[in-house]
Design an enzyme around this catalytic site. Sequence first.
Site, PDB file in Angstrom:
ATOM      1  N   TYR A 142     -17.810 -16.103  -8.802  1.00 47.83           N
ATOM      2  CA  TYR A 142     -17.181 -17.214  -9.516  1.00 47.83           C
ATOM      3  C   TYR A 142     -16.819 -18.313  -8.518  1.00 47.83           C
ATOM      4  O   TYR A 142     -16.064 -18.089  -7.580  1.00 47.83           O
ATOM      5  CB  TYR A 142     -15.924 -16.744 -10.245  1.00 47.83           C
ATOM      6  CG  TYR A 142     -16.202 -15.875 -11.455  1.00 47.83           C
ATOM      7  CD1 TYR A 142     -16.189 -16.423 -12.732  1.00 47.83           C
ATOM      8  CD2 TYR A 142     -16.497 -14.527 -11.308  1.00 47.83           C
ATOM      9  CE1 TYR A 142     -16.455 -15.634 -13.837  1.00 47.83           C
ATOM     10  CE2 TYR A 142     -16.765 -13.731 -12.412  1.00 47.83           C
ATOM     11  CZ  TYR A 142     -16.743 -14.287 -13.673  1.00 47.83           C
ATOM     12  OH  TYR A 142     -17.019 -13.510 -14.775  1.00 47.83           O
ATOM     13  N   ALA A 143     -17.354 -19.489  -8.732  1.00 47.48           N
ATOM     14  CA  ALA A 143     -16.948 -20.626  -7.911  1.00 47.48           C
ATOM     15  C   ALA A 143     -15.501 -20.984  -8.227  1.00 47.48           C
ATOM     16  O   ALA A 143     -15.056 -20.850  -9.368  1.00 47.48           O
ATOM     17  CB  ALA A 143     -17.858 -21.813  -8.174  1.00 47.48           C
ATOM     18  N   VAL A 178       0.830  -1.212   0.000  1.00 44.86           N
ATOM     19  CA  VAL A 178       0.000   0.000   0.000  1.00 44.86           C
ATOM     20  C   VAL A 178       0.858   1.252   0.000  1.00 44.86           C
ATOM     21  O   VAL A 178       0.611   2.201  -0.754  1.00 44.86           O
ATOM     22  CB  VAL A 178      -0.953  -0.015   1.211  1.00 44.86           C
ATOM     23  CG1 VAL A 178      -1.697   1.308   1.329  1.00 44.86           C
ATOM     24  CG2 VAL A 178      -1.931  -1.172   1.098  1.00 44.86           C
ATOM     25  N   THR A 190      -0.160  -4.298   9.814  1.00 41.23           N
ATOM     26  CA  THR A 190      -1.053  -4.580  10.953  1.00 41.23           C
ATOM     27  C   THR A 190      -1.478  -6.042  10.856  1.00 41.23           C
ATOM     28  O   THR A 190      -2.640  -6.340  10.574  1.00 41.23           O
ATOM     29  CB  THR A 190      -2.279  -3.650  10.950  1.00 41.23           C
ATOM     30  OG1 THR A 190      -2.944  -3.750   9.674  1.00 41.23           O
ATOM     31  CG2 THR A 190      -1.873  -2.206  11.184  1.00 41.23           C
ATOM     32  N   PHE A 224     -17.393 -11.243  -8.195  1.00 44.55           N
ATOM     33  CA  PHE A 224     -17.203 -12.062  -6.990  1.00 44.55           C
ATOM     34  C   PHE A 224     -18.260 -13.149  -6.842  1.00 44.55           C
ATOM     35  O   PHE A 224     -18.645 -13.506  -5.732  1.00 44.55           O
ATOM     36  CB  PHE A 224     -17.162 -11.186  -5.731  1.00 44.55           C
ATOM     37  CG  PHE A 224     -15.908 -10.348  -5.636  1.00 44.55           C
ATOM     38  CD1 PHE A 224     -14.789 -10.818  -4.960  1.00 44.55           C
ATOM     39  CD2 PHE A 224     -15.844  -9.103  -6.238  1.00 44.55           C
ATOM     40  CE1 PHE A 224     -13.640 -10.068  -4.896  1.00 44.55           C
ATOM     41  CE2 PHE A 224     -14.697  -8.341  -6.180  1.00 44.55           C
ATOM     42  CZ  PHE A 224     -13.584  -8.830  -5.497  1.00 44.55           C
ATOM     43  N   CYS A 255      -5.760  -9.734   2.766  1.00 46.67           N
ATOM     44  CA  CYS A 255      -6.863  -8.873   3.210  1.00 46.67           C
ATOM     45  C   CYS A 255      -8.082  -9.651   3.698  1.00 46.67           C
ATOM     46  O   CYS A 255      -8.489  -9.521   4.854  1.00 46.67           O
ATOM     47  CB  CYS A 255      -7.261  -7.922   2.083  1.00 46.67           C
ATOM     48  SG  CYS A 255      -5.989  -6.694   1.690  1.00 46.67           S
ATOM     49  N   PHE A 305      -8.353   0.752  -0.911  1.00 47.82           N
ATOM     50  CA  PHE A 305      -9.144  -0.276  -1.589  1.00 47.82           C
ATOM     51  C   PHE A 305      -8.421  -0.707  -2.864  1.00 47.82           C
ATOM     52  O   PHE A 305      -8.991  -0.700  -3.965  1.00 47.82           O
ATOM     53  CB  PHE A 305     -10.543   0.251  -1.915  1.00 47.82           C
ATOM     54  CG  PHE A 305     -11.360   0.591  -0.697  1.00 47.82           C
ATOM     55  CD1 PHE A 305     -11.994  -0.393   0.033  1.00 47.82           C
ATOM     56  CD2 PHE A 305     -11.473   1.908  -0.272  1.00 47.82           C
ATOM     57  CE1 PHE A 305     -12.752  -0.078   1.162  1.00 47.82           C
ATOM     58  CE2 PHE A 305     -12.220   2.236   0.855  1.00 47.82           C
ATOM     59  CZ  PHE A 305     -12.861   1.237   1.578  1.00 47.82           C
ATOM     60  N   LYS A 341      -7.535 -11.930   6.888  1.00 52.12           N
ATOM     61  CA  LYS A 341      -7.173 -11.126   8.053  1.00 52.12           C
ATOM     62  C   LYS A 341      -8.338 -10.260   8.521  1.00 52.12           C
ATOM     63  O   LYS A 341      -8.609 -10.156   9.725  1.00 52.12           O
ATOM     64  CB  LYS A 341      -5.969 -10.236   7.718  1.00 52.12           C
ATOM     65  CG  LYS A 341      -5.527  -9.326   8.861  1.00 52.12           C
ATOM     66  CD  LYS A 341      -4.206  -8.641   8.526  1.00 52.12           C
ATOM     67  CE  LYS A 341      -4.389  -7.473   7.599  1.00 52.12           C
ATOM     68  NZ  LYS A 341      -4.863  -6.257   8.300  1.00 52.12           N
TER      69      LYS A 341
END
EC number: 1.1.1.22
Length: 448
Positions: free
Chosen positions: A250-251, A11, A85, A248, A259, A148, A262
């Site tokens: 998709y099997a 990041v 973190t 999001f 990310c 993001f 955690k």
Amino acid sequence: MRLTVVGAGYVGLVSACCLAEMGNQVCLLEHNPARLQALQQGRVPIYEPGLEALLQQVLNRQLQVTGNVSLALNEPELILVAVGTPSQADGNVDLSQLWQLAEAVQEHLRHPTVLVLKSTVAVGTGDALQAWFEQRAIPVQVVNNPEFLKEGAALEDFRRPQRILIGAEDAAAAAIVERLYVPFTRNQARVLHMRRREAEFSKYAANAFLASRISFMNELAELAEHVQVDIEAVRQGIGSDQRIGRHFIYAGCGYGGSCFPKDLRALSHLGRSQGLPLPLLSAIEQRNERQKQRLIDKLEALLGSHWYGKRVALWGLAFKPDTDDIREAPALVLLRALLARGATVQAHDPAAMPAVAERFPEAVASGQLQLCNEPYAALENAHALCLLTEWKLFREPDWLRVMQLLAEPRVLDGRNQYDPGQLATMGFVYLGIGRGGLASERRNRAAA
């Protein structure tokens, strides 16, 4: 603006380079000697498309990379915090690096500044940090500004953000942070203002929701195999509903990275700290762990349970394409099982092989794990090919060449990337995730 970015990890480095590209004078503070030396020489120690070229463009012009704390914290208008973190054993986040930075700011800061938390932190951290500074009369205003960025598309995400969250109690500090993003928001107002706690919570909520979509589809995919349904057809059917969308759903073989796992653990810990059970979050995690284990079940359906002496080809090792990140990667679950059962693994990944070699040095040294320089070399005399990361390189293989190289024409498609009908026609035995409507899937499940 004059600003300091603390932490040259994923990041911090992306943020520093993109902000320097817009003309800001950026000082990037990094303590790790090897990483510091690499960056000062224009080399990026992580894999991210386009990042090294951008670093070389701004280095020693708008961007200065240093390990000198006094120089970095003397008089910046803004301090962007991108320190690690990591998760602790109980799921809570380790904020020790953040508090070490607070003490360094106390020692070296000479002028009022705004401290911007890019790191993902527990809800309430910003308030606690603000109180700490105020108790010591240190002229710092704390703002939470969560990142993001998607690994593999981080530069595009930073340059063209869908939204920018600014969590602040002080309006003047929020205005300074908003000004920093003006070059990135000229075409559309994407800035959302809220309190620090709400910005902190939003980051966790976003990742938990995305993870829930993945686990939901993976759970339905397992059911689909039992009722002779192809989950890919279902995905298209529900994805055409605008209320659901196509992202999001998709099997596959589960999520990984730094990310989602955690942040789900941290959110669950937050619930426990408030005496509030969060069974949905627990179910998301449990489903994801089961999904990774299902790779082992699938390979057993193809090869049987005795893998000693078998050769297995793995295409993909990173948790997703366009990154070298193997943290909690599904591929590693299958890799460990193969090594434990005495199989020889021949693997190729365009970016993650150095990290895997570092993680499994004994297997590499013994030859049980062979990291191949190109995809087809991994196929030679292998008893099965397992696709585990959907790199573009693997999308359209030469199937005739694949057939010739494999000892047995068996394919485990962990990302549902290939056409089962095409492969069946060519003589391959195919297993995907949730492809229960396919005759080959039903036959292999019945024989397992």
